[in-house]
Design an enzyme around this catalytic site. Sequence first.
Site, PDB file in Angstrom:
ATOM      1  N   HIS A  70      25.794  41.706  45.310  1.00  0.00           N
ATOM      2  CA  HIS A  70      26.430  42.535  44.187  1.00  0.00           C
ATOM      3  C   HIS A  70      27.285  41.682  43.250  1.00  0.00           C
ATOM      4  O   HIS A  70      27.005  41.885  42.229  1.00  0.00           O
ATOM      5  CB  HIS A  70      27.525  43.602  44.838  1.00  0.00           C
ATOM      6  N   SER A 103      36.657  43.673  38.415  1.00  0.00           N
ATOM      7  CA  SER A 103      35.487  42.664  37.370  1.00  0.00           C
ATOM      8  C   SER A 103      35.631  42.874  36.074  1.00  0.00           C
ATOM      9  O   SER A 103      35.689  42.168  35.264  1.00  0.00           O
ATOM     10  CB  SER A 103      34.296  42.684  38.227  1.00  0.00           C
ATOM     11  N   GLY A 132      34.096  51.892  37.689  1.00  0.00           N
ATOM     12  CA  GLY A 132      35.452  51.914  36.618  1.00  0.00           C
ATOM     13  C   GLY A 132      35.893  50.911  36.503  1.00  0.00           C
ATOM     14  O   GLY A 132      35.599  49.385  36.887  1.00  0.00           O
ATOM     15  N   GLU A 135      39.506  53.969  45.039  1.00  0.00           N
ATOM     16  CA  GLU A 135      38.383  52.870  45.605  1.00  0.00           C
ATOM     17  C   GLU A 135      38.960  52.168  46.751  1.00  0.00           C
ATOM     18  O   GLU A 135      40.170  51.933  46.945  1.00  0.00           O
ATOM     19  CB  GLU A 135      37.691  52.092  44.521  1.00  0.00           C
ATOM     20  N   HIS A 177      27.575  44.687  48.328  1.00  0.00           N
ATOM     21  CA  HIS A 177      28.011  45.992  48.528  1.00  0.00           C
ATOM     22  C   HIS A 177      27.372  46.754  49.626  1.00  0.00           C
ATOM     23  O   HIS A 177      26.106  46.404  49.705  1.00  0.00           O
ATOM     24  CB  HIS A 177      27.291  46.682  46.918  1.00  0.00           C
ATOM     25  N   ARG A 235      36.627  40.117  45.978  1.00  0.00           N
ATOM     26  CA  ARG A 235      37.057  40.965  44.894  1.00  0.00           C
ATOM     27  C   ARG A 235      37.264  42.343  45.218  1.00  0.00           C
ATOM     28  O   ARG A 235      36.866  43.096  45.888  1.00  0.00           O
ATOM     29  CB  ARG A 235      35.669  41.124  43.857  1.00  0.00           C
ATOM     30  N   ARG A 248      35.300  45.630  51.082  1.00  0.00           N
ATOM     31  CA  ARG A 248      33.696  45.652  51.074  1.00  0.00           C
ATOM     32  C   ARG A 248      33.199  44.854  52.098  1.00  0.00           C
ATOM     33  O   ARG A 248      32.095  45.151  52.757  1.00  0.00           O
ATOM     34  CB  ARG A 248      33.440  45.342  49.726  1.00  0.00           C
TER      35      ARG A 248
END
Length: 520
Positions: free
Chosen positions: A339, A379, A58, A123, A238, A374, A280
Amino acid sequence: MTSLPPLGQLAGQPLIIGGGLAGVMTALSTARPCVLACPGRLDEIRPPLAASMLAQGGMAAAMGADDTPALHAADTLAAGAGLCDATVVDRVTAAGPAAVERLTALGVQWDRQADGSLQLGLEAAHGRRRIVHAGEDATGATIMRALVARVRRTPRITVLEHAHAHDLLVRDGGIVGCVLVVGGQTVTLSTPAVVLATGGMGGLFADTTNPAGATGSGLAMAARAGAVLGNMEFVQFHPTALSAGPEGQRLSLVSEAVRGEGATLIDETGERFTDELATRDSVSRAVWRHMMDGHSVYLDARTALGAAFPRHFPAISALCAARGIDPATQPIPVRPAAHYHMGGIMVDPAGRTGVTGLWAAGEVACTGLHGANRLASNSLLEAVVFGRWIGQQMDDGLPQAATLPDVSLFPSDPAPSPVSLHLRRIMSRHAGVIRTGDDLRNGLKQVLPIANTDAGLVCAAILLAALSRHESRGGHFRSDYPHAGAMATPSRFSLTDLHARLAEMRDTFSPAALNERMPS
């Protein structure tokens, strides 16, 4: 063959290169007639034209009653590991709620609770539930369908499909045109303004979640035109790509949102081995190390979601089913994959490069929002916000370019050559999740012979930047420099810098130099 409109009608219009969210948003945000060039059909979802269409998790925006843009900014800065531009972070996170409203006005139907409020997901590394979804785990595709439909209904936007940008034309330090291959014809299009929204470079790695065309061509074009590349070493891997299918094919993503709903990472013995909601980069390293120790890794949603998995994640459920996996009753095999690229074309807070008339937006740009790592789902937000800002700038006036060249058209090859699996294996082996100086030098030695190609230039820039950063920070981890050092500044390369460094490396790798270093 693609039908082309009369080129004279398009001369002088802004050219937006890229059919993902950043490019489409830019086209929709200017009132000017413009040209939108994309490498396939604009509404092509499978195979995906752009990474935007693959976004599952999302878009991040501070929409909850317990959330603020300041909290969103703090989480972004923490994830960026000291390399974010705090001013850009503040501006982009502050624009988050308006970005959601803007997309709503353009026809995006967000997932909502029974009372009509937005459904907000959690997340990794977010301190609040702030991920807005559309179409459950098919947010990117849902957003793109709505925006592409709006583009189709907007007569001032000319869409050039099956168009591959080849080079930018620069005169007196400013953009004057672009050379494209459109449906087997080479087109020179005169324009004083180009927006590069060409996406990332994950396709340069053997394991990637990116579309096959994401090979950094926009980075190479910008560098040749005189723009500066920054933070090229920072590649986000990722941690949970679906580990199934033949080598070299794009891997399907198993969204971070699955871990946000409580799924755990386990090995073949059923044991957990890491914190699933850490950043991540740290999760990817934990998974990679566990794999290097001989383990298989799985994402286990059986307890957290069970039979509810297909309802919450229908797209992921379908992807798993195609591989014979039922996430409700079986753990999902996963592995890290390239990713997202935090580096890219250096731009100012308005998206402008150092070349007059050249902007960059989306993953191809290095805006300062992401820093070294990130934050999940930032993004899509960046693409919407910078696309809108750039479009509005164009309404204020285009640069006064030097005399534009005549438009032209002549036969050519239909499309660029694909990047070889051999090169992708070099990048995964030598510039992957965990790096060393020796690996990076060995990778450079193999890439140098093709450094004059687009893919070779971008690979060389990544390897050189990683070799030059003697520390570990964010998405860049070197086991020979495992700690963050004092290099909390962006790395930068112009094409001249890159050529000079590559010349030094060629001397280093010459047979004479190698013989001098051989022990007697």
